[in-house]
Structure formats: structure tokens, C-alpha cells
Design a protein around this motif. Structure first.
Motif: not given
Length: 746
Positions: A10-14
Motif C-alpha cells: 500500500e505504501t509503494i502504491g501510494r
């Protein structure tokens, strides 16, 4: 207080969601830098591709090469009569033109011998032929192999860099074109040095053909297997960017392009497209569900990121064992495969998804077609269902695997680089013709002796004892030449024994003749053993025998003796190819198993089953090579590691879907049937892109690449079959048994 766990996906996606423009700009800048760095990639076909430069073996061989093995071009003169004054005059003129180049140390030929022994010049052919007939055969056999052929030797300076040789070769060819030969005569450059330089040029042309073939095959594969997705060809340019990044890293780090590392780029195209498809397919699904592009990319990375990362992890672990090889070209291949796989994964993760966010922001609502269940799924489902109900097939597969490994030692090994090149290449054809003309039935084996003074009595006596032992006990040794035989020829056939006697004889021998056997400092000498030209396996046995003899007849303290030159290279490389290939495969399987045990937190069934399914394929691969009459090469020894690293992905994907269906409450047999029906086409599509990448290798005119590509394709087809034929019954059987052991309701 509730602590919220941060999801890395999720962090990378954001991050991608908020910085997709920045990622695209940085990718463009890095692409330019990589293209510049890639210009530094150089070709390598020398000793450094077989032995590491920082090893003592390389240093010894390099010293031998610089001091005792001349680097030269050979000019083959073909004519009606090599003793004709007109032909001799043309060779003298050619000599004068070649000597203009300051990087040429010397030029010799038939004319140099005749000029030395005829004060008034050569008047006719009969006079020249008479002079040659009076000289020892050893002095003239090389220069005059027959009345219709003679050889000129162009000796290059010893301090030349490898990069300078192609220009000198072109100068020699220009001189040949400039000097008119008599009617019916021709002059052509040949020899091993010239042949290897032309092979390097052909390697660049072949790689261009392979890359173009990989692109075309990938376009076809994507067009038909990824037809349900919008922008179906987008994964290809993204992966090509990753391939260029990898080339830039090769240029920066100084990794050379060899006959083995040439295979890296088509392989990366196949693997990279597979990863890109996974990301793009999930992104299209999220967009079709109505999510905004930014939210879709977050959901994509969160959901599909970990499985693809696990796939990359197993691939890297499979390749890791290749780095244990003592052969530089194999090590470089493994290293660049690992770096390339990681780079292509990162390109698919960051660049592809950033481009998709940008494109989808302008495209409006995305319609994502749902794939319909077709013939492939039905066939795969029926096969998996049948084998699951008859797990005895696993036993047959294991027996076949064991048989394959039992037969593996019978597979030959080949390291001759000229045999890997296109056999219709003009330089290869000419070199083969030269060998036939010379009627060479022997080869030389070099023993390098090092001491404080190789002319000291102890060293001379040991060299004499070793030479006599080899001549009397080794039937394949036809002759032995050394400083001892040279001194004996100047001392009535007797090898001097004391220091003063040795020095007195050496004082009578011209330094040019001494220089053939000792270096300038008298610290190194060589013993040249002329042996029968044996097949590769017999040569290997011969080398090991001489190495044992060197241990048995060990020299006195302060003196060392080892094999050197091409003999040492062959012993090191062949030893690696014969013993390390099975160790490499075993290490690859073990590393992947450990990785899966960590990922699955000790669940041995999930970890062991896919490893067994793909290791079976490595055993079957041995049988495939025997059927195809192929030999192991520095590239094909990596087959086991590649098959495990890449092929295991098919079984893991299938297994994961099985556990997903089982979690819904389906019993094992039904869960496997449903899993196969749902994921069969996806795995088939994934495999098709990988196979297309390796298929480009088959298009190469280098046999080392085309044969490797063919066997690898067969291996991956077997790995695909194993995922649907071997893995289902093995998994269901072990999972059911283990569940009962633990008392878990099935």
C-alpha cells in the motif's frame, strides 16, 4: 490503542499514485544515462572469460602468454608453386607493407628462410625447393605445409591491448588488397586470433537478430494471449527500458559481453513481460471495477505486488547458485540475469504502473474484458483431474528423473569457442581449411616451471626426470621439448649436469632460441609436451593424469610446476562443467526451498511440493539432451538453475489457487479441479511469454545459444506440464495426509 500495521504494498502504491509523473521523468533520464553507459560494453572471448583475473591461475597463464606464446595473424598463401620467384617477391612486398604498422613486431615467411640461405637471391623454383629440402623438417614444416600452400606469420607486439587488434587486422587485410599477387595465387588472413576477432563481430550481429526476434515473438505472444486487456502491447516497451537499464549497468560495472552473457537480454524480455502482464492485468481489473486511477494503482500493488515479488524472489534464489561457478563467463551470466530480473521487476512495478495511471487518467472509464473459459482450460482441467486421482504418476516421474541424473555423466562437454560460432563463418571455414592443410594431428600441453633460477642444476635435473617419465610412461606423449632438449642439441645430445657446464652450453645458444623456453629473468621455464589430438573427454583424462604425475614427481623445495596455457584453462573449465553443474542444480533447489519455507513460515508441504515438481524437470532435461545429441557448454550447465528459478513459478501459482479454493470449503480434489479450471489459462499465458523470450535464442546462428534455447523451451514446456500433471496429485496427496496427521478436518 490500536496500532495500524503499515502494508508495504500500500505504501509503494501510494508513492506511485502521488509521484507518477516524477517516476516517468526520472525513468527517461535514467534511460538516457543507461544508453550512454551501454556504449562501454565490450566483447570478450579470451582467457579472462574462463579464468578470473585475480586468480593465480590467470596470472600464471597471462605470464606464459606474454612470454612464451606469440599473438599473431597468419596469412595463407595458395598458389600453383610456392617456390616461384614471383610469389616470393609478392610476399616480400606484402611484408614491407605490413611492417609499416608500428604495432607489428615482426613478419616472417618462406622468403625469410630462403633469403638467409641464398646470397645471390632465388633464381628459380628448383633452387628454392633444393634449399628447403636441405633444412630440418621442423624448421620448415609450418611455413611450407605443401607445394601449393605457404604461411606468413605477422607477430604483434606483446604490449598490445585487446581493443587494438581489430584495427591491425584491418591494416593487414588492406595490405593484402593493395599488393598484387601473381596469377592463380591468393592471400587470406587466418589463424586463431583473426578467427576470434571475426567471431566477436558476428556476436554483435547475432545479438541484434536475437533481440529483434524476441521483440517480434513477444508482440505476437502479447497480441494473442493478452488480447483481453487495453494497451496490450504496453508491457513490451516498458520491459525494453528495463533491458536497456541492465545494459547500462553492464557498461558501468565492466561486465563483458561473451557467448554466454549474450543470452541474458532475450531471457530478460521474456521474464520481464511476464511480470508486467501480472501488474497490468490487475490494474485493468481495478479500473474496470470503477476505481480512480490513483486508487486502482494502490489496490494493484497491494494485491498483486506480493505474489509477483515472491516469484521474483524464487527466480533470484534459483539464479544465485550460478554465482558459485569458478568460470567468469558463467558467473557474469548469473549476475546479469539476477540484476536484470530485479531491474525489469522494478520497471514493471514503478514505470509501467505510472504510465498506466497517466494513460487511464486521460482515457475515461476502462472496460476490461473477462476471459471466457476455452479449450485450453478444459484440457488442462481434465488432465489435472485425471492425474490427481492417480498419484502413481508421481512415482513414474521420480523414476524418470533418477534415470536422467544417472545418465547425466554420459553427456559430453564442449568448450571450444570456435565450435560455438557459425560453422559457415568465413574465418571459421578458412581456419578449418588451414588445419586440414597443415594436417595437424597433435596438440601441445604446457608445463610451467618456476624457480629462483630455472637454469640451476636442481631445476634442470627435475625437468629432465619429469620429461623422461612422461615419454616412457604416457603413451599419448609423442615428444617433449624444453630447455633441456635445446641444451642437448648444442652439447652432442647430452644434457649438462653441473652449473658451469650448463652455463657453458647456454653461452653457445643464441638468445632467440633460449627465449622459446625461458623468460628474461630465468625465473620461469616451460616444458612442451606434444600429444595426440584426442577427443575432449580423453584430453580431460590426459590432463588429470599429468596433474597427478606432477604431484607424484613433485619438484624440489623452491621449485613449482603446474599445467599452463590452454591445458590449464581446459582443466579448470571442464572440471567446472562436469562437477559443478549438478551441484549448481542442487544448490538452486535448496535455496528456493529455504526461501519458500521462510515465506510460508515453515509450511513444509507448500514449500516442498513445487520444488519437487520442478526438480523432476531438471532430471528429464538430461534425457532431452541425450535424445538431441547435445553436449554441455558454459551456458547449458546453468539449465538446472534456470529451470528451477523460472519454472517453479508455474507450480507456485497453481498451488496458491488450490489453497484459495480450499479455504472456501472445497475438499482437496474439488479444490484442485476448480483451481486448475480458473488459473490454467493465466499460467499458460505467462509461460508463453517466457518461452517466447527463450525462443529468440533459437534464432541465433551460434550453436551455443540456439541449442540452449531449444533445450530451455522444452524444459519450460515440461515445467508447465509438471505444474498440471505432477504437482496436483503430489500436492493433494501430501496435503491430505499431513492434514490427517495434524488432526485437521479435510
Amino acid at each position: 490503542m490500536v496500532v495500524r500495521t503499515v502494508d508495504p504494498g500500500e505504501t509503494i502504491g501510494r508513492f506511485i499514485k502521488n509521484h507518477y509523473v516524477f517516476i516517468i521523468v526520472m525513468a527517461v533520464l535514467l534511460l538516457i544515462l543507461a544508453m550512454v553507459s551501454a556504449q562501454k560494453i565490450y566483447m570478450a572471448t579470451g582467457i579472462e572469460t574462463f579464468v578470473f583475473k585475480d586468480s593465480q591461475i590467470y596470472k600464471d597463464i597471462e605470464y606464459y602468454t606474454e612470454n612464451f606464446q606469440a599473438t599473431n595473424f597468419l596469412i595463407l598463401i595458395t598458389t600453383d608453386d610456392v617456390f616461384s620467384p614471383d610469389v616470393l617477391e609478392a610476399m616480400r612486398l606484402l611484408d614491407s607493407q605490413i611492417r609499416v604498422n608500428p604495432k607489428v613486431q615482426n613478419v616472417t615467411g618462406l622468403y625469410t628462410i630462403l633469403d638467409r640461405y641464398s646470397s645471390g637471391g632465388i633464381v628459380n623454383s628448383a633452387q628454392a625447393e633444393r634449399i628447403i629440402s636441405l633444412l630440418p623438417g621442423e624448421a620448415t614444416r609450418f611455413l611450407v605445409p605443401g607445394k601449393h600452400h605457404t604461411i606468413m606469420s605477422v607477430l604483434l607486439r606483446g604490449d598490445l591491448e585487446e581493443a587494438e587488434k581489430p584495427a591491425i587486422l584491418e591494416d593487414v587485410k588492406s595490405a593484402i588488397r593493395w599488393v598484387p599477387m601473381p596469377a592463380g595465387s591468393s592471400a587470406r588472413v587466418t589463424g586463431e586470433t583473426a578467427m576470434m576477432l571475426e567471431i566477436q563481430d558476428e556476436m554483435m550481429r547475432s545479438m541484434s537478430i536475437m533481440l529483434a526476434s524476441a521483440v517480434i515473438m513477444m508482440i505476437i505472444a502479447l497480441w494473442f494471449t493478452f488480447s483481453h486487456s487495453k494497451w496490450r502491447l504496453l508491457p513490451l516497451p516498458i520491459v525494453l527500458v528495463g533491458v536497456i537499464f541492465t545494459g547500462g549497468i553492464m557498461g558501468i560495472t565492466g561486465v563483458p559481453l561473451t557467448m554466454v552473457s549474450m543470452a541474458v537480454f532475450p531471457i530478460l524480455i521474456g521474464l520481464g513481460v511476464e511480470y508486467a502482464i501480472q501488474f497490468q492485468n490487475r490494474m485493468m481489473e481495478e479500473l474496470a471495477d470503477g476505481k480512480a486511477p490513483g486508487d486502482a494503482v494502490v489496490a494493484t500493488v497491494k494485491n498483486i505486488g506480493p505474489p509477483v515479488a515472491y516469484s521474483v524472489m524464487t527466480c533470484l534464489l534459483g539464479f544465485l547458485s550460478i554465482l558459485a561457478s569458478p568460470v567468469p563467463m558463467i558467473y557474469d551470466f548469473g549476475l546479469m540475469c539476477m540484476i536484470g530480473v530485479a531491474v525489469c521487476f522494478l520497471s514493471a512495478l514503478f514505470l509501467l504502473l505510472s504510465v498506466l495511471v497517466l494513460l487511464s487518467s486521460k482515457a475515461g472509464r476502462i472496460q476490461h474484458k473477462v476471459e471466457q473459459r476455452g479449450v485450453i482450460e478444459k484440457v488442462i482441467e481434465r488432465v489435472a483431474e485425471t492425474t490427481t486421482r492417480h498419484p502413481v504418476i508421481v512415482i513414474f516421474a521420480l523414476v524418470a528423473m533418477i534415470a536422467g541424473y544417472a545418465l547425466d555423466p554420459t553427456i559430453g562437454v564442449e568448450i571450444d569457442q570456435s565450435s560455438f560460432a557459425p560453422q559457415d563463418l568465413p574465418s571459421v571455414v578458412l581456419f578449418r581449411s588451414l588445419t586440414n592443410i597443415m594436417d595437424v594431428k597433435t596438440t601441445d600441453m604446457i608445463v610451467q616451471v618456476k624457480a629462483h633460477d630455472v637454469t640451476a642444476p636442481d631445476t634442470v635435473r627435475w625437468m629432465q626426470n619429469f620429461s623422461l617419465y612422461e615419454k616412457s610412461n604416457n603413451p599419448d606423449v609423442l615428444a617433449v621439448s624444453s630447455l633441456n632438449t635445446l641444451m642437448a642439441s648444442y652439447n652432442d645430445g647430452v644434457v649438462p649436469d653441473t652449473g658451469p657446464e650448463i652455463q657453458a652450453v647456454l653461452d653457445r645458444i643464441p638468445w632467440e632460441e633460449q627465449r622459446r623456453y625461458i623468460d628474461d629473468y630465468r625465473t620461469t621455464s616451460i616444458i612442451t609436451m606434444t600429444i595426440n589430438d584426442l577427443p575432449t573427454d580423453q584430453q580431460m583424462s590426459m590432463l588429470r593424469r599429468v596433474e597427478r604425475d606432477l604431484s607424484f614427481l613433485s619438484p624440489p623445495a623452491g621449485i613449482s610446476a603446474t599445467l599452463s596455457g590452454q591445458s590449464r584453462v581446459m582443466l579448470t573449465t571442464l572440471g567446472s562443467l562436469t562437477s559443478d553443474r549438478l551441484q549448481m542444480t542442487l544448490a538452486s533447489g535448496l535455496l528456493v526451498l529455504i526461501g519458500l519455507l521462510i515465506v510460508y513460515r515453515g509450511d513444509w508441504v507448500r514449500s516442498v511440493v513445487p520444488v519437487i515438481a520442478v526438480v523432476i524437470v531438471t532430471g528429464l532435461s538430461c534425457i532431452v539432451m541425450i535424445i538431441l545429441h547435445m553436449k554441455y557448454t558454459p551456458l547449458s550447465v546453468t539449465l538446472g538453475a534456470l529451470t528451477i528459478g523460472i519454472g517453479i513459478d508455474f507450480s507456485i501459482l497453481h498451488m496458491e489457487r488450490y489453497y484459495e479454493e480450499k479455504a472456501k470449503g472445497f475438499p482437496p480434489l474439488e479444490a484442485m479441479r476448480i483451481a486448475t479450471a480458473k488459473i490454467g489459462n493465466a499460467i499458460f499465458s505467462s509461460a508463453s511469454t517466457v518461452i517466447a523470450g527463450f525462443g529468440a535464442l533459437v534464432m541465433s546462428n551460434f550453436s551455443i545459444l540456439s541449442n540452449f534455447g531449444l533445450v530451455t523451451i522444452i524444459d519450460f514446456i515440461l515445467a508447465l506440464c509438471s505444474a498440471f500433471v505432477i504437482m496436483p496429485p503430489l500436492l493433494v496427496t501430501l496435503d491430505t495426509w499431513w492434514s490427517k496427521v495434524r488432526g485437521v478436518k479435510v
